[in-house]
Design an enzyme around this catalytic site. Structure first.
Site, PDB file in Angstrom:
ATOM      1  N   GLY A  12       0.754  -1.151  -0.086  1.00 19.06           N
ATOM      2  CA  GLY A  12       0.100  -0.090   0.132  1.00 19.06           C
ATOM      3  C   GLY A  12       0.925   1.117  -0.004  1.00 19.06           C
ATOM      4  N   GLY A  13       0.412   2.326   0.242  1.00 22.08           N
ATOM      5  CA  GLY A  13       1.153   3.640   0.154  1.00 22.08           C
ATOM      6  C   GLY A  13       1.904   3.778   1.222  1.00 22.08           C
ATOM      7  N   VAL A  45       4.057  -5.317   3.156  1.00 21.40           N
ATOM      8  CA  VAL A  45       4.101  -6.156   4.392  1.00 21.40           C
ATOM      9  C   VAL A  45       4.367  -7.678   3.921  1.00 21.40           C
ATOM     10  CG1 VAL A  45       2.603  -6.945   6.291  1.00 21.40           C
ATOM     11  CG2 VAL A  45       2.461  -4.599   5.406  1.00 21.40           C
ATOM     12  N   LYS A  94       6.577  -5.292   8.344  1.00 26.46           N
ATOM     13  CA  LYS A  94       6.544  -4.183   7.420  1.00 26.46           C
ATOM     14  C   LYS A  94       7.708  -3.483   7.157  1.00 26.46           C
ATOM     15  CE  LYS A  94       2.669  -1.822   8.019  1.00 26.46           C
ATOM     16  NZ  LYS A  94       1.575  -0.723   8.302  1.00 26.46           N
ATOM     17  N   ASP A 134      -4.478   6.999  13.023  1.00 24.92           N
ATOM     18  CA  ASP A 134      -5.020   6.698  11.695  1.00 24.92           C
ATOM     19  C   ASP A 134      -6.016   5.499  12.064  1.00 24.92           C
ATOM     20  OD1 ASP A 134      -3.640   5.450   8.607  1.00 24.92           O
ATOM     21  OD2 ASP A 134      -5.256   6.631   9.014  1.00 24.92           O
TER      22      ASP A 134
END
Lengths: 777, 249
Positions: free
Chosen positions: A49-50, A54, A69, A163
């Protein structure tokens, strides 16, 4: 398979010439194949992802699977950002809470740094929202409660998540909710332009607090805002401000009033709306002061306590069934045999998707808590619009009455009735719970059965619930009392599987494989007491089994009989009728036999004269007469007690299936007319043909009329046709089977049709809609 | 919005040490977001349909993102003047589009849009003031959270929210909120300090919205906003030259 701490899922938004590019660049991270990171052996990539990649890896020292990650390079290469990351990683690693993804380790390579975390592979809430739409509000509340517990623990440790969003709410394979991506891998060193830099957006703005939008300093209450926005999304299936433009979303967080989730999901209780409104207050001083305070509000919802109650807080954990569920597929909801056979290897259904991580998806909880509230506070009807008046409030109900109510509800297959009963039993369970957590067994079992029955019933939709097997299904029949569903198999292990007709659970197997001996069942029938099953088998035998004792027997077909074709029990006596194919054809051959299943003897010598094999049988509703259909194109109706012929219908069809209407007025004949499959509707009493309907999709092997006489189902190739027996009009076509439909049967209650097919599936269809009279145009 | 009642003093830094001219603010869009509630509230006064309000907000934000806040050469004065002009232009553009985009729209309808009379400035000013004060209260609260032992925000808030209670009652109230015993004297001291800080934060917040935040212009803006009463007791004798705040005698 999903992963703990999965990368923030930035929205894929259309690129605009003028506005901020809404497609975030993938941060540069080294792409690993199979290699080692310190003591961790990378075994595969889990997600990208951004915020980086992972990986799944194995800790070669502790011999456990982990998630790793890799940090984006701009974090690794920024000393200030890296230092802050390390401080936060150390803080997060101290967190030891069931609802937080654990951080095990951090490390570095030549290029970058990485975080080692608990591997979570049960999916995340965002995936479930995409698949299933919103959660029921009780489910959503339960999920958020667990998240709040994790957030509270982290806040206590001095960490702010920053987040919180559905994609960071993960579920372990044991069904535990965990908050992932905790305060880590944020470009914390990047100031100010975090949300405004052209061409770059960190994460999704949909759950950001106003102070985040303004780049003000954050505190725990910023997480509270995100929790409120997440709660909104769980309840409605979409974020509170849903513009595709990030700037608009951020502006909305700062300026627009919090939308009412009930405008999207009307069933959401007002109390949930109030919680969201408070959590998402623009002024953070007006929000919940802490995750613990928000949790307390959520606990009051599920505990059904007034807002100002005091006293000891009761256990508000929701039952484990909250986490069970089936995934719908394009062909309908699928339950593999792993569900019907606890502990056994899952069978695959051709064309079905394999099951992935699941959150609660079933309508088990739809309006459940509202019903509980109604039961407690109003004492009478539940809130559902079709609620029937039921028994007295829970407070006045004794257990035997409630148990009886529960049983009636299950047998009715009525969703509203089951929900009401479930709510009452749940309340009684709460009241009966001992200090050590013990619950009376009867209540526990009733609760479990209600849950399963409701879940099963709600899985049956108009698109069909698929039960998969490993070979063609040759007969799916319901017991007269609806409690059992027997499914014959002619391949694989053969025999017949008997499921609970209300819950879909496997009850037992009939004629199970013994060593190398396989009983290949071709058709099945229940006796009128639902205690015995007869089967036509591929070895040209008719076998009978008594369910309770397991005692097996078979019937002597006599000389001259090549093989049995079909069997049927009389609806109210112990007679078994078999249609046969003799060696050779013509008069004098044996095409039918009748036995007394208690004695095994034939009650009367048969004088029914067909001149070709008999492959179709049907009893009238009262059981006094039997209709037999033959390749000789005749339907003969005769007295089941005496064997005397009452009437003969010359159909002109090579007959394959028969059904008699419950009111005794009609006989439906399915057969071939010069190779074309047709249905004929006959007036039983007058012996006249009412109409002939073409069956468009292929040979009709089976036909059945619902017990209330309102609907007729016929197999037509791979389709199931639904007819109005009164008007003889086609009302619906059910598509789903990929091969010939071999059996159709209606449940006694609840508008359920069971079909078996040569495509190795049995399907249950909700045909309730077609039972109701349609308004005239 | 409840408002503080200032009383007591302490020396503080002058406004020339407060951050730079607003057009040069590093994060103009975040700055716009700060005043988003005022924008939306003002639009809601004359655009009754919430969908229209959201459309205009969207148009306005797009413009800000495309062109930035404003060119420095064009701008002189107060950010709120710029903002109201930009918002009104966005509203007019929206109204025009709505009329001209409709088949059969009459000339009279188009003309009506061009001669649209916006609500008087007090509508905008009141909303702007509310946002400014909200920001100040929030900053005061953050100060309390960042300084353990400080409960100035809690004390001042209690006093404002319960004007009829005396310091003994208010001290008891704050004791309950803070979870510790607060005597009336300590309460009064905290209120005094909070008022002083409130004044300072208000001057800072106001200065950020001015192109050229001289003491005189800040003073004028505070007067226009109707919040000068919270700062006046703390103005130094040489305020107009130094911009300093002091504790009152």
């Amino acid at each position: 398979m999903d992963v703990s701490g999965s990368p923030s899922q930035s929205p894929i938004l259309p690129k605009r010439k003028r506005a901020v590019s809404a497609i975030p660049p993938v941060r540069e991270t080294p792409d690993l194949g199979r290699e080692r990171l310190g003591r961790y052996a990378v075994t595969g990539q889990l997600g990208r992802g951004g915020m980086g990649i992972v990986y799944e890896a194995e800790d070669t020292r502790l011999k456990r699977k982990v998630a790793i990650k890799l940090l984006p390079k701009e974090v690794s290469s920024n000393p200030e950002a890296l230092a802050r990351f390390l401080r936060e990683a150390q803080g997060a690693a101290k967190l030891n809470h069931a609802n937080v993804v654990a951080v095990y380790d951090i490390g570095e390579t030549a290029d970058t740094h990485y975080i080692v975390m608990e591997l979570i592979n049960g999916g995340n809430a965002q995936e479930m929202l995409r698949q299933r739409g919103s959660f029921h509000w009780w489910e959503a509340t339960s999920i958020l409660m667990d998240v709040c517990r994790g957030v509270a623990a982290a806040h206590k440790a001095g960490l702010i998540h920053r987040d919180i969003k559905p994609s960071n709410i993960l579920r372990s394979s044991e069904g535990v909710v965990k908050l992932g991506d905790f305060g880590l891998v944020k470009p914390a060193g990047i100031k100010g332009t975090e949300v405004t830099a052209l061409g770059e957006m960190v994460g999704t703005p949909h759950y950001m607090s106003p102070e985040q939008s303004r780049c003000d300093a954050l505190d725990e209450r910023s997480d509270i805002y995100s929790l409120g926005a997440t709660y909104f999304a769980l309840l409605t299936g979409r974020p509170p401000f849903n513009s595709p433009d990030c700037m608009q979303v951020l502006f909305a967080h700062c300026a627009h009033p919090v939308p009412d989730p009930r405008e999207i999901a009307p069933d959401v209780p007002e109390v949930c709306t109030a919680i969201i409104r408070k959590a998402m207050a623009k002024n953070r001083a007006q929000r919940h002061a802490s995750a613990a305070e928000l949790l307390a509000d959520l606990e009051k919802v599920v505990a059904l306590q007034p807002a100002n109650s005091s006293g000891t807080r009761t256990d508000t954990r929701l039952p484990a069934f909250v986490w069970s569920g089936a995934d719908p597929t394009e062909t309908g909801a699928v339950i593999s045999l792993a569900d019907a056979y606890p502990g056994e290897r899952s069978e695959t259904v051709p064309g079905s998707k394999s099951r992935r991580g699941r959150f609660v998806a079933l309508g088990v909880l739809s309006s459940l808590l509202a019903t509980v509230l109604a039961v407690l506070l109003l004492g009478q009807k539940g809130p559902s619009p079709d609620a029937q008046t039921e028994s007295s409030p829970v407070a006045d109900t004794d257990w035997p009455s409630l148990a009886a109510e529960a049983d009636r509800a299950i047998r009715s297959r009525d969703v509203a009735a089951m929900k009401r009963a479930l709510a009452k039993v749940w309340v009684m369970r709460q009241r009966a719970e001992q200090p050590d957590g013990g619950v009376p067994e009867a209540i526990r079992q009733t609760l479990a059965r209600l849950e399963k029955a409701l879940a099963f019933r709600e899985s049956i939709t108009e698109r069909g619930l698929v039960l998969g097997f490993d070979g063609p299904v040759t007969g799916a029949v319901l017991s007269p009392d609806d409690q059992l569903l027997a499914i014959g198999q002619s391949f694989g292990d053969g025999g017949a599987v008997v499921l609970d007709g209300y819950t879909g659970e496997k009850r037992f197997a009939l004629w199970p494989r013994k060593g190398g001996t396989i009983v290949r069942v071709q058709s099945l029938a229940f006796d009128h007491t639902s205690t015995a099953v007869a089967a036509v088998c591929a070895d040209d035998s008719i076998k009978l089994v008594r369910i309770a004792s397991g005692k097996q027997s078979s019937f002597d077909l006599g000389p001259g009989v090549k093989r049995p074709l079909t069997v049927m029990f009389a609806p109210n006596t112990n007679k078994l009728v078999a249609g046969l194919e003799p060696y050779g054809e013509g008069k004098g051959k044996t095409y039918l036999k009748v036995w007394n299943t208690d004695t095994g003897k034939e009650p009367f010598p048969f004088k029914i004269e067909h001149s070709a094999k008999v492959s179709a049988l049907a009893f009238t509703a009262g059981g006094h007469q039997v209709a037999t259909g033959s390749d000789d194109k005749r339907v003969v109706m005769w007295n089941a007690e005496t064997g005397r012929i009452w009437r003969e219908l010359r159909t002109g069809l090579t007959i394959r299936a028969l059904a008699c209407s419950p009111d005794g007025r009609k006989v439906v004949v399915a057969g071939l007319d010069q190779g074309s499959s047709v249905l004929q509707f006959w007036d039983y009493a007058a012996g006249t043909l009412l109409s002939t309907q073409p069956s468009h999709h292929g040979t009709c092997h089976c036909v059945a009329i619902s017990r209330d006489g309102k609907l007729l189902a016929s197999g037509s190739g791979s389709r199931v046709l639904l007819w109005n027996p009164e008007t003889q009009n086609l009302v619906a076509t059910l598509a789903g089977h990929s091969h010939d439909v071999t059996s159709v049967a209606f449940c006694a209650e609840g508008g359920i049709l069971v079909t078996g097919g040569a495509d190795q599936t049995t399907r249950l269809w909700d045909v309730t809609r077609h039972l109701s009279p349609r308004p005239k145009p | 919005m409840s408002e503080a009642t200032p009383q007591t003093p302490t020396p503080r830094a002058g406004i020339d040490q407060i951050s730079t001219r607003w057009p040069l603010i590093r994060d103009p869009i975040a700055f716009v977001f700060r005043y988003a509630p005022a924008i939306r509230g003002y639009l809601g006064v004359f655009l009754k349909d919430p969908h229209d309000v959201e459309d205009v907000c969207q148009t306005f934000m797009l413009r800000v993102v495309e062109r930035g806040v404003v060119e420095e050469a064009v701008l002189r004065g107060r950010f709120r003047d710029y903002l109201i002009a930009a918002v009104r232009n966005a509203a007019l553009a929206h109204l025009r589009r709505r009329v001209t985009g409709r088949p059969g729209a009459l000339l009279a309808e188009v003309a009506a849009v061009d001669s649209f009379v916006f609500p008087d400035d007090e509508e905008w000013l009141s909303r702007w003031r509310r946002v400014v004060l909200t920001g100040v209260w929030e900053a005061l609260e953050n100060h309390e959270r960042d300084h353990p032992g400080n409960f100035g925000h809690t004390a001042l808030r209690a006093m404002v929210d319960h004007p009829d209670e005396d310091s003994t009652e208010l001290a008891a109230r704050v004791s309950r909120t803070c979870g510790r015993t607060v005597r009336p004297e300590a309460f009064r001291k905290q209120v005094s300090r909070a008022r002083r800080l409130f004044a300072e934060l208000l001057v800072a917040e106001t200065s950020r919205t001015l192109d050229d935040p001289t003491p005189l212009k800040v003073e004028e803006e505070l007067i226009d906003l109707g919040v000068m009463k919270y700062v006046r007791p703390y103005l130094s004798a040489d305020w107009r030259t130094s911009g300093n705040l002091v504790d009152p005698d």
